[in-house]
Scaffold this active site. Sequence first.
Site, PDB file in Angstrom:
ATOM      1  N   HIS A  19       7.782   8.520   4.739  1.00 20.79           N
ATOM      2  CA  HIS A  19       6.577   9.356   4.836  1.00 20.79           C
ATOM      3  C   HIS A  19       6.887  10.830   4.551  1.00 20.79           C
ATOM      4  CE1 HIS A  19       4.020   6.274   7.303  1.00 20.79           C
ATOM      5  NE2 HIS A  19       4.974   5.669   6.616  1.00 20.79           N
TER       6      HIS A  19
ATOM      7  N   ASP B  36       0.823  -1.209   0.000  1.00 21.91           N
ATOM      8  CA  ASP B  36       0.000   0.000   0.000  1.00 21.91           C
ATOM      9  C   ASP B  36       0.858   1.261   0.000  1.00 21.91           C
ATOM     10  OD1 ASP B  36       0.810  -0.826   2.583  1.00 21.91           O
ATOM     11  OD2 ASP B  36      -0.718   0.404   3.545  1.00 21.91           O
TER      12      ASP B  36
ATOM     13  N   GLU C 159      -0.749  -1.920   5.199  1.00 25.99           N
ATOM     14  CA  GLU C 159       0.097  -1.889   6.405  1.00 25.99           C
ATOM     15  C   GLU C 159      -0.035  -0.560   7.129  1.00 25.99           C
ATOM     16  OE1 GLU C 159       3.117  -0.894   9.059  1.00 25.99           O
ATOM     17  OE2 GLU C 159       3.103   0.040   7.071  1.00 25.99           O
ATOM     18  N   GLU C 160      -0.293   0.511   6.373  1.00 25.88           N
ATOM     19  CA  GLU C 160      -0.212   1.852   6.934  1.00 25.88           C
ATOM     20  C   GLU C 160      -1.398   2.263   7.806  1.00 25.88           C
ATOM     21  OE1 GLU C 160       2.356   3.603   6.829  1.00 25.88           O
ATOM     22  OE2 GLU C 160       3.538   2.971   5.088  1.00 25.88           O
TER      23      GLU C 160
END
Length: 399
Positions: free
Chosen positions: A368, A84, A142-143
């Site tokens: 990020h 993702d 996952e995020e």
Amino acid sequence: MTTLQEKLFQKVTEKEEKMIAIRRYLHENPELSFHETKTAAYIEDFYKGKDCLVKTKIGGGNGLTVDIIGKQTKPHLAIRADFDALPIQEDTGLPFASKTPGVMHACGHDGHTAYMMILAESLIELKDELPGSIRILHQPAEEVPPGGAKTMIEGGCLEGIDHVLGIHVISTMDTGNIYYHAGPIHTGRATFKAVLHGKGGHGSTPQEANDAIVAAAQFVSSVQTIVSRRINPFDTATVTIGSFDGRGSANVIKETVTLEGDVRLMREELRPVIEKEFRQLLHGICEAFGLTYELDYQNDYPVCVNDQKLTELVKEAVINANIPEVSHVEDCGPQTPSEDFAYYALERPSCFFFVGAHKEGTPAYPHHNPKFYLDEDCLLIAAKAMASVSLFYLTKGAE
């Protein structure tokens, strides 16, 4: 005689350009957590016609498993890669930058998926020589909690599996280095949203209002005493207020303030202590200032704990493999981010380790970040590292 490891290394090396092409395609076409339908379809299409068993929509989500059955079904190892992306506007200037406004692979999951697809293809081509079996876990989401790992586990992705391995490429660790650590490796996490309600008014007559900003500011300062005065100095914990929404006119007393943030901890025993203190402080301050409040406090990813024995195996395997592209193999100690790989580690003895992805002489942007960049040389290293550990594991498990 050429060993199985040498054959596998040769195959992934020959496919390096293909690996990079896959990574760039995924980077151009990112999808957010729980919405990765096109990515899942792309991965599924990759395995069509290959001698493996593919299952899709694991747990009702976008996850896939790929079983590669060797000369025998046991030992059966699972190796995981997530796919993702994040709600971030890319600012890298790369020729293969994201084509989707506001969405970016800013954590390296495109790289995870690319190396894993090529490694899986190579393992399939050598499956008749494998002394055990391998299940590829292509994991979405996952995020974002509750996380794709939890959904996949609920969907049966670990049935028949003995151990689980995972790699994360790290943009602030140098390319050519591989890192490991036994025991707690990633923090557990909680997130919160608190809305404080006071009484609005005019700045010229504060006595007629009940200022939510003043109360919220008091809470922001006081909540830090949880770590400084309620947590053992030898333990790791943080409480972060990441958003303070009290915007309004300069001469108007705000009626409502919204605070959002997160909690990190390295021992699960700290979780109830922090939550209790958090709730007590918020309630006490609101009582003292005459405010009401709403609180949404969510505990999500647990502390990720690497199995001692399996981590020693990972270390031994990577060192013994003498991977030409690897300069150092070292213990990096615990890392402060959180990872939903932790759910696999709760179910099976597991190990999550790291591959450096920072090219010497270039800026090192953190994960990020809109300028996040990974050195694509890390992909081949990740493939060889996971290949060496997987073969070492299957061989030792078969003895």
